[in-house]
Scaffold this active site. Structure first.
Site, PDB file in Angstrom:
ATOM      1  N   HIS A 139      45.237 -43.307 -84.856  1.00 35.53           N
ATOM      2  CA  HIS A 139      46.114 -43.296 -85.850  1.00 35.53           C
ATOM      3  C   HIS A 139      47.026 -44.367 -85.890  1.00 35.53           C
ATOM      4  O   HIS A 139      47.508 -44.903 -86.905  1.00 35.53           O
ATOM      5  CB  HIS A 139      46.820 -41.890 -85.921  1.00 35.53           C
ATOM      6  CG  HIS A 139      45.773 -40.596 -85.989  1.00 35.53           C
ATOM      7  ND1 HIS A 139      45.207 -40.539 -87.234  1.00 35.53           N
ATOM      8  CD2 HIS A 139      45.784 -39.593 -85.488  1.00 35.53           C
ATOM      9  CE1 HIS A 139      44.483 -39.561 -86.897  1.00 35.53           C
ATOM     10  NE2 HIS A 139      44.797 -38.749 -85.930  1.00 35.53           N
ATOM     11  N   ASP A 197      44.176 -33.648 -88.986  1.00 37.37           N
ATOM     12  CA  ASP A 197      43.647 -34.734 -89.994  1.00 37.37           C
ATOM     13  C   ASP A 197      43.046 -34.313 -91.053  1.00 37.37           C
ATOM     14  O   ASP A 197      43.207 -34.996 -92.011  1.00 37.37           O
ATOM     15  CB  ASP A 197      43.126 -35.440 -88.967  1.00 37.37           C
ATOM     16  CG  ASP A 197      43.587 -36.045 -87.839  1.00 37.37           C
ATOM     17  OD1 ASP A 197      44.979 -36.284 -87.901  1.00 37.37           O
ATOM     18  OD2 ASP A 197      42.811 -36.220 -86.790  1.00 37.37           O
ATOM     19  N   HIS A 228      42.435 -41.053 -79.425  1.00 39.58           N
ATOM     20  CA  HIS A 228      42.391 -40.410 -80.942  1.00 39.58           C
ATOM     21  C   HIS A 228      43.859 -40.858 -81.627  1.00 39.58           C
ATOM     22  O   HIS A 228      43.802 -41.344 -82.604  1.00 39.58           O
ATOM     23  CB  HIS A 228      42.336 -38.935 -80.788  1.00 39.58           C
ATOM     24  CG  HIS A 228      42.577 -38.370 -81.974  1.00 39.58           C
ATOM     25  ND1 HIS A 228      41.591 -37.785 -82.806  1.00 39.58           N
ATOM     26  CD2 HIS A 228      43.421 -37.828 -82.965  1.00 39.58           C
ATOM     27  CE1 HIS A 228      41.852 -37.163 -83.711  1.00 39.58           C
ATOM     28  NE2 HIS A 228      43.321 -37.130 -83.886  1.00 39.58           N
ATOM     29  N   GLU A 229      45.058 -40.485 -80.690  1.00 36.87           N
ATOM     30  CA  GLU A 229      46.102 -40.763 -81.457  1.00 36.87           C
ATOM     31  C   GLU A 229      46.514 -42.193 -81.434  1.00 36.87           C
ATOM     32  O   GLU A 229      47.262 -42.652 -82.670  1.00 36.87           O
ATOM     33  CB  GLU A 229      47.224 -40.099 -80.530  1.00 36.87           C
ATOM     34  CG  GLU A 229      47.236 -38.675 -80.417  1.00 36.87           C
ATOM     35  CD  GLU A 229      47.393 -37.915 -81.766  1.00 36.87           C
ATOM     36  OE1 GLU A 229      47.925 -38.588 -82.572  1.00 36.87           O
ATOM     37  OE2 GLU A 229      46.840 -36.914 -81.731  1.00 36.87           O
TER      38      GLU A 229
END
Length: 359
Positions: free
Chosen positions: A63, A163, A59-60
């Site tokens: 980003h 987010d 997930h990170e």
């Protein structure tokens, strides 16, 4: 981050795990043992937690790699018991870019959940509560799918630092501008945080922790954006200090202590004929005193690697760098010569003055 274990790099980004993560694994192991679980079941539960946090890392990375497309680097991704944190150098001020970066993380979890949905056999009936209470080989991947869906929904909450808060800010910025959009998103985030804390007192104490995290995350984001707005259009020359004390490389530790005691400076620039050679902090001086190096030249104990700013650099960039690095001060150069110094205190005073002038 202190007390973190380096797990390696992915696409040049350090992956760190904070020591408190071990407490989470220990808590899972103890909980399973108290239930009477055998060793394989305990390890399966720990494996599930590690799988969840692998999804958090991905997930990170979503980003971070999206930010990299816009020239924004990520120093590290740190795993904490409450989730992961990607340390981006900055967030873009372009609403479209911020929107894409914010959406990229949850999009990874959507992809993971979709893959698991496609490969797993459909459940024949709605699972009972017991299905979610204990990890087994039969429900391992189903629960991992469920967790990824929860991660998407949780991050969709329109509150900083989730987010959803950044998505809301980006969408509002198209019409209202970044400062007003941040204020609205931050206020909404703080109201949600208070709600989480209230509900947490009656149902789940973990919600209190989340509420506190969200409240201060929203407050911090709002303040930083306001400060950057006050600094917009101003140069480092306007915010630097020109009255400061320097040391010559031949000065001794005793000389530096005299200046430390007779003045207000806690850090010094070591320079010779306008050329910056290094910096010296109070802690370095005290350490030298403890080692009985009173006659040692400061050039022997100074920090030789020094980042500098130019008088024409943007003051907002200096502010962001000081916030990020936590360095006590930076030298400011003009035509290669020392012209001043800048630190967080002086920039904060500049912000205070600009705030007063605009009211």
């Amino acid at each position: 981050m202190k007390w973190s274990l380096n797990l390696g790099r992915v696409a040049g980004i350090k992956i760190l795990v904070h020591w408190t993560f071990v407490l989470l694994l220990g808590w899972v192991a103890i909980t399973e043992a108290q239930r009477g679980s055998d060793i394989p079941t305990i390890f399966l539960a720990i494996g599930f937690i590690l799988s969840v946090f692998l999804c958090v890392v991905l997930h990170e990375l979503g980003h971070a790699l999206t930010a990299k497309r816009y020239g924004i680097n990520t120093k590290m991704i740190t795993l904490l018991p409450i989730g992961g944190v990607a340390s981006l150098e900055r967030m873009p001020e372009d609403p479209k870019q911020e929107l894409l970066i914010a959406v990229a993380g949850p999009a990874v979890n959507v992809v993971i959940a979709a893959i698991l949905w496609l490969v797993l056999p459909p459940l024949q009936e709605v699972p009972a509560d017991e299905f979610f209470m204990r990890i087994t080989p039969a429900n391992f991947l189903y629960l991992l799918l469920f967790v990824n869906v929860v991660l998407v929904l949780f991050n969709a909450i329109p509150a900083f630092p989730m987010d959803g808060g950044r998505v809301l800010r980006a969408l509002l910025s198209f019409k209202l501008g970044r400062v007003r959009a941040t204020q609205i998103a931050a206020n909404l985030g703080q109201m949600l945080a208070i709600f989480f804390v209230f509900v947490g007192f009656f149902y789940n104490p973990f919600l209190i922790l989340i509420g506190i995290f969200v409240f201060f995350g929203a407050f911090s984001e709002n303040m930083i954006v306001k400060h950057l707005e006050f600094l917009r259009g101003h140069s480092v020359r306007e915010g630097m200090m020109t009255n400061y004390v320097t040391l010559n490389p031949a000065d001794t530790v005793r000389d530096a202590l005299d200046k430390l005691l007779t003045g207000s400076e806690h850090e010094f620039i070591i320079e010779e004929e306008g050329q910056v050679l290094g910096t010296l902090t109070r802690s370095q001086l005290i350490q030298a005193v403890k080692q009985e190096q009173m006659s040692t030249p400061v050039s022997k104990i100074m920090s030789g690697e020094v980042k500098t700013f130019n008088v024409q650099d943007k003051l907002s960039e200096a502010y962001s760098e000081l916030q990020k690095s936590k360095a006590p001060l930076y030298p400011v150069l003009e035509n290669g010569q020392l012209a001043g110094v800048i630190n967080s205190d002086n920039i904060n005073e500049f912000i205070l003055i600009q705030s007063a002038l605009q009211h």
